[in-house]
Design a protein around this motif. Structure first.
Motif, PDB file in Angstrom:
ATOM      1  N   UNK A  48       3.699   2.013  16.461  1.00  0.00           N
ATOM      2  CA  UNK A  48       3.683   3.297  16.085  1.00  0.00           C
ATOM      3  C   UNK A  48       4.380   3.612  14.371  1.00  0.00           C
ATOM      4  N   UNK A  49       5.429   2.840  14.241  1.00  0.00           N
ATOM      5  CA  UNK A  49       5.883   2.916  12.917  1.00  0.00           C
ATOM      6  C   UNK A  49       4.819   2.180  11.752  1.00  0.00           C
ATOM      7  N   UNK A  50       4.336   1.026  12.207  1.00  0.00           N
ATOM      8  CA  UNK A  50       3.492   0.337  11.510  1.00  0.00           C
ATOM      9  C   UNK A  50       2.251   1.408  10.891  1.00  0.00           C
ATOM     10  N   UNK A  51       1.559   2.108  11.982  1.00  0.00           N
ATOM     11  CA  UNK A  51       0.505   2.972  11.775  1.00  0.00           C
ATOM     12  C   UNK A  51       0.939   4.310  10.945  1.00  0.00           C
ATOM     13  N   UNK A  52       2.354   4.494  11.119  1.00  0.00           N
ATOM     14  CA  UNK A  52       2.907   5.671  10.090  1.00  0.00           C
ATOM     15  C   UNK A  52       3.055   5.524   8.832  1.00  0.00           C
ATOM     16  N   UNK A  53       3.417   4.220   8.494  1.00  0.00           N
ATOM     17  CA  UNK A  53       3.511   3.786   7.258  1.00  0.00           C
ATOM     18  C   UNK A  53       2.440   3.586   6.542  1.00  0.00           C
ATOM     19  N   UNK A  54       1.166   2.964   7.355  1.00  0.00           N
ATOM     20  CA  UNK A  54      -0.133   2.965   6.801  1.00  0.00           C
ATOM     21  C   UNK A  54      -0.820   4.036   6.441  1.00  0.00           C
ATOM     22  N   UNK A  55      -0.602   5.237   7.148  1.00  0.00           N
ATOM     23  CA  UNK A  55      -1.063   6.466   6.968  1.00  0.00           C
ATOM     24  C   UNK A  55      -0.391   7.390   5.808  1.00  0.00           C
ATOM     25  N   UNK A  56       0.744   6.782   5.392  1.00  0.00           N
ATOM     26  CA  UNK A  56       1.557   7.288   4.344  1.00  0.00           C
ATOM     27  C   UNK A  56       0.873   7.484   3.090  1.00  0.00           C
ATOM     28  N   UNK A  57       0.599   8.655   2.265  1.00  0.00           N
ATOM     29  CA  UNK A  57      -0.327   8.762   0.957  1.00  0.00           C
ATOM     30  C   UNK A  57       0.291   7.525  -0.190  1.00  0.00           C
ATOM     31  N   UNK A  58       1.679   7.415   0.066  1.00  0.00           N
ATOM     32  CA  UNK A  58       1.948   6.401  -1.150  1.00  0.00           C
ATOM     33  C   UNK A  58       1.746   4.904  -0.889  1.00  0.00           C
ATOM     34  N   UNK A  59       1.237   4.627   0.610  1.00  0.00           N
ATOM     35  CA  UNK A  59       0.835   3.323   0.781  1.00  0.00           C
ATOM     36  C   UNK A  59      -0.529   2.891   0.192  1.00  0.00           C
ATOM     37  N   UNK A  60      -1.320   3.994  -0.133  1.00  0.00           N
ATOM     38  CA  UNK A  60      -2.508   3.514  -0.894  1.00  0.00           C
ATOM     39  C   UNK A  60      -3.597   2.995  -0.039  1.00  0.00           C
ATOM     40  N   UNK A  61      -3.439   2.889   1.515  1.00  0.00           N
ATOM     41  CA  UNK A  61      -4.449   2.091   2.290  1.00  0.00           C
ATOM     42  C   UNK A  61      -5.821   2.617   2.378  1.00  0.00           C
ATOM     43  N   UNK A  62      -6.734   2.086   1.982  1.00  0.00           N
ATOM     44  CA  UNK A  62      -8.288   2.693   2.017  1.00  0.00           C
ATOM     45  C   UNK A  62      -8.591   3.380   3.506  1.00  0.00           C
ATOM     46  N   UNK A  63      -9.368   4.205   3.217  1.00  0.00           N
ATOM     47  CA  UNK A  63      -9.887   5.195   4.602  1.00  0.00           C
ATOM     48  C   UNK A  63     -10.342   4.064   5.459  1.00  0.00           C
ATOM     49  N   UNK A  64     -11.189   3.059   5.056  1.00  0.00           N
ATOM     50  CA  UNK A  64     -12.136   2.442   6.170  1.00  0.00           C
ATOM     51  C   UNK A  64     -10.916   1.688   6.871  1.00  0.00           C
ATOM     52  N   UNK A  65      -9.705   0.950   6.432  1.00  0.00           N
ATOM     53  CA  UNK A  65      -8.786   0.256   6.803  1.00  0.00           C
ATOM     54  C   UNK A  65      -8.041   0.988   7.804  1.00  0.00           C
ATOM     55  N   UNK A  66      -7.830   2.284   7.728  1.00  0.00           N
ATOM     56  CA  UNK A  66      -7.026   3.127   8.374  1.00  0.00           C
ATOM     57  C   UNK A  66      -8.020   3.558   9.682  1.00  0.00           C
ATOM     58  N   UNK A  67      -9.312   3.661   9.454  1.00  0.00           N
ATOM     59  CA  UNK A  67      -9.999   3.904  10.540  1.00  0.00           C
ATOM     60  C   UNK A  67     -10.038   2.891  11.550  1.00  0.00           C
ATOM     61  N   UNK A  68     -10.232   1.657  11.070  1.00  0.00           N
ATOM     62  CA  UNK A  68     -10.302   0.486  11.867  1.00  0.00           C
ATOM     63  C   UNK A  68      -8.848   0.348  12.608  1.00  0.00           C
ATOM     64  N   UNK A  69      -7.694   0.564  11.941  1.00  0.00           N
ATOM     65  CA  UNK A  69      -6.483   0.324  12.403  1.00  0.00           C
ATOM     66  C   UNK A  69      -6.485   1.471  13.608  1.00  0.00           C
ATOM     67  N   UNK A  70      -7.111   2.566  13.512  1.00  0.00           N
ATOM     68  CA  UNK A  70      -6.975   3.675  14.668  1.00  0.00           C
ATOM     69  C   UNK A  70      -7.884   3.105  15.794  1.00  0.00           C
ATOM     70  N   UNK A  71      -8.764   2.372  15.295  1.00  0.00           N
ATOM     71  CA  UNK A  71      -9.624   1.669  16.493  1.00  0.00           C
ATOM     72  C   UNK A  71      -8.868   0.582  17.312  1.00  0.00           C
ATOM     73  N   UNK A  72      -8.267  -0.074  16.694  1.00  0.00           N
ATOM     74  CA  UNK A  72      -7.596  -0.958  17.394  1.00  0.00           C
ATOM     75  C   UNK A  72      -6.239  -0.463  18.101  1.00  0.00           C
TER      76      UNK A  72
END
Length: 337
Positions: free
Chosen positions: A158-182
């Motif tokens: 849960x902490x990993x997902x929270x950090x990935x979704x933080x705006x300052x992390x700059x993770x692409x939207x597709x990566x966030x979508x796939x992480x949510x799927x997993x």
């Protein structure tokens, strides 16, 4: 012609039968299709039938016993020495027939359908745990590719997902979508695991042997019900040492000429039970304190590394558990000297 012994080599579709008479001469050699098995053996007079122990062999043992035959199961490694040159189904069936006639042969207890259903629960749970670990490792690996990391463990996802979704992390939207799927897949696995573990807990509470074994330190409900299901007849083993040897917790021996040479543990036998016992022993060692732990364990930890001591303690636990299964007594803590 009287058939006194039959060796049966099983497979998916074709079964090989090898029967001998009182003079140990082969009088029955034939292949039988799976659908004809019950018809063929229903016509045979009651006799002794041997099979190599595997998952499906317990089913056929129950079927053949229902037809009036005496059925014995043998570990495949004990049948192998009786296989002559080359290998085919007929030679394997002959080897099974020969091996079951030996007076020193060791046999495997036939499991009931209910016990096998319980063992399937344990197997499915192990599979889901492995899949959960794979999903967690995949999520951590993919997140690390974009500079997002978190501490190890399922609770840190849960902490990993929270950090990935933080705006300052700059993770692409597709990566966030796939992480949510997993993550959704991981949540579904967790729900299935809780359901299976609840079913195992119900079996544990309704099984007197499992409840008895759980009184041993280092043995929880999963370990207790695993032992109760995987060892339906503890009297098959002549002593606690034979039980520990079956689990692969005794040293390999390579002695000759009066010189005794002992090596590392054999790791033969049931790997799942051995793993549970070693993990349980590791937990006992983790919380062992001088004055509360047994003097034997305290002295062992003073002389040996913790991992080696865990295996030695698992060996000792196996012998105690065998005695508890045979006698039906709960665990008694050793009295201080």
């Amino acid at each position: 012609m009287r058939i006194i012994r039959v060796g049966l080599d099983t497979s998916k579709h074709v079964f090989q039968v090898h029967g001998v008479d009182e003079a140990d001469q082969p009088v029955l050699r034939r292949q039988v299709r799976r659908g004809e098995m019950e018809k063929v053996f229903a016509k045979l007079p009651a006799t002794r039938i041997g099979l190599e122990a595997c998952g499906a062999s317990h089913h056929w043992a129950r079927v053949l016993r229902g037809l009036g035959h005496e059925v014995v199961l043998m570990p495949p490694q004990y049948v192998k020495p009786y296989v002559k040159r080359s290998k085919n189904d007929a030679i394997d069936a002959e080897a099974i027939c020969e091996a079951m006639s030996r007076p020193g042969m060791r046999f495997v207890a036939v499991k009931s359908a209910e016990d096998q259903a319980g063992l399937m629960l344990l197997s499915v749970r192990d599979l889901l745990v492995k899949q959960r670990t794979m999903l967690i490792n995949a999520m951590r690996g993919h997140a690390a590719e974009f500079g997002v990391i978190a501490a190890k463990g399922p609770v840190k996802i849960a902490e990993l997902l929270q950090r990935a979704h933080a705006p300052e992390a700059g993770v692409p939207a597709l990566v966030l979508e796939l992480l949510n799927l997993l993550s959704n897949q991981l949540d579904a696995l967790e729900a299935r695991l809780k359901t299976i573990e609840a079913q195992l807990l119900v079996r544990h509470r309704s099984n007197p042997v499992s409840q008895c074994l759980a009184t041993q330190p280092g043995i929880g409900p999963i370990g207790a019900i695993s032992l109760a299901l995987r060892v339906p007849d503890p009297k098959t083993f002549r002593s606690g040492r034979h039980f520990a040897a079956w689990l692969g917790l005794v040293p390999k021996e390579n002695s000759s000429g009066g010189r005794r040479r002992l090596g590392a543990i054999s790791r033969q036998g049931d790997a799942a039970l051995r793993k549970l016992l070693v993990l349980g022993a590791t937990a006992v060692i983790r919380f062992a304190k001088p004055g509360k732990a047994s003097p034997w364990l305290v002295n062992l930890l003073a002389r040996k590394p913790k991992k080696l001591a865990a295996v030695a303690l698992a060996n000792k636990m196996a012998r105690t558990l065998w005695a508890m299964m045979v006698s039906g007594e709960v665990y008694r803590r050793p009295r201080p000297a």
